[in-house]
Design a protein around this motif. Structure first.
Motif, short mmCIF file in Angstrom:
data_model
loop_
_atom_site.label_atom_id
_atom_site.label_comp_id
_atom_site.label_asym_id
_atom_site.label_seq_id
_atom_site.Cartn_x
_atom_site.Cartn_y
_atom_site.Cartn_z
N ASP A 15 0.80 -1.23 0.00
CA ASP A 15 0.00 0.00 0.00
C ASP A 15 0.84 1.28 0.00
O ASP A 15 0.31 2.35 -0.32
CB ASP A 15 -0.98 0.01 1.18
CG ASP A 15 -0.28 -0.03 2.53
OD1 ASP A 15 0.86 -0.52 2.60
OD2 ASP A 15 -0.89 0.43 3.52
N THR A 48 4.12 -3.81 -8.44
CA THR A 48 3.08 -2.84 -8.79
C THR A 48 3.21 -2.34 -10.23
O THR A 48 2.48 -1.44 -10.63
CB THR A 48 3.14 -1.63 -7.85
OG1 THR A 48 4.38 -0.93 -8.04
CG2 THR A 48 3.02 -2.06 -6.39
N GLN A 74 -2.37 -3.59 -6.62
CA GLN A 74 -1.92 -2.22 -6.89
C GLN A 74 -1.66 -2.04 -8.39
O GLN A 74 -2.00 -1.00 -8.97
CB GLN A 74 -0.65 -1.92 -6.10
CG GLN A 74 -0.81 -1.94 -4.59
CD GLN A 74 -1.66 -0.80 -4.08
OE1 GLN A 74 -1.61 0.32 -4.59
NE2 GLN A 74 -2.46 -1.07 -3.06
#
Length: 242
Positions: A15, A48, A74
């Motif tokens: 995150d 990501t 993500q």
């Protein structure tokens, strides 16, 4: 931590990963696009999509492997992320079909397997999926033992009102492993982002390649293709079939 596995790093840091590592080297994408040619390219540890998405904008079809579903979430949330085929699994096994003119492992990810045997297996499995004239590329830092005092290191990364981030590391010279904790403190508390790696010396990389039927074709000190020298802090190694 005793429950660390191949998805721990990605699951913990997903995150905030792009906030910490948002910049990519445009020269890296250009060099990878040249090596991929008409593609497709395969990224081991795609995460990501920090490299894969810009590479895709250069017209290269990119496939990826990653063990962290949170990192892939993500990637999927970004424009174009849903167009990249991703296999969830251990990239050491290279669990894909077909062959690629370029298989690449950026940003020290080849250090993620924690034993020499697993790292050799990654080379061997990657070699099986290279086209006859394909390239297996690894990007790593040059191990620097002067960073450690009594096999430990602590460094301040960022600090301002209400925020503090430090990196702590413990080095095992026998196993060639580094266990680090990225620690971020805010007024609401602390968060810990563990990472374990087994670094590989350049000559050891070359021997792993030989065990996989590959040879060192080129070695750069940076993405501008400058030569690797005694003063280089990074090494980018290009391996091809022997």
């Amino acid at each position: 931590m005793t429950d660390y596995n191949d998805s721990t790093y990605g699951d913990r840091i997903a995150d905030i990963y792009d906030n910490w590592y948002q910049n990519y080297d445009v020269k890296a994408v250009k060099a990878l696009a040249e090596l991929a040619g008409d593609g497709p390219a395969l990224e081991l540890g795609i995460g990501t999509g920090r490299i894969a998405l810009p590479l895709q904008t250069h017209g290269v079809m990119v496939h990826g492997i990653d063990s962290s579903e949170k990192m892939i979430a993500q990637l999927r949330a970004k424009p174009g992320g849903d167009r990249i085929p991703v296999t969830i699994g251990d990239f050491v096994e290279v669990p894909v079909t077909g062959q690629y003119p370029l298989i690449y492992v950026p940003f020290n990810t080849i250090f993620a397997p924690l034993t020499q045997e697993e790292q050799v297996l990654c080379f061997q499995n990657a070699a099986k999926h290279l086209t006859p004239d394909g390239t297996f590329l690894t990007e790593t830092f040059m191990p620097d033992m002067t960073r450690f005092q009594r096999n430990q290191n602590i460094s301040l990364v960022a600090m301002d009102d209400g925020y503090l981030r430090i990196d702590t590391s413990r080095h095992d010279a026998v196993q060639q492993t580094i266990y680090s904790q990225h620690v971020a403190w805010t007024e609401s508390g602390a968060r810990f982002y563990p990472v374990k790696l087994r670094y590989i010396w350049p000559s050891e990389l070359d021997l792993m390649a030989r065990l996989a039927g590959l040879r060192l074709a080129e070695r750069w000190g940076d993405w501008d293709k400058s030569p690797f020298t005694n003063n280089s802090s990074k090494l980018i190694s290009l391996f091809r079939h022997a």
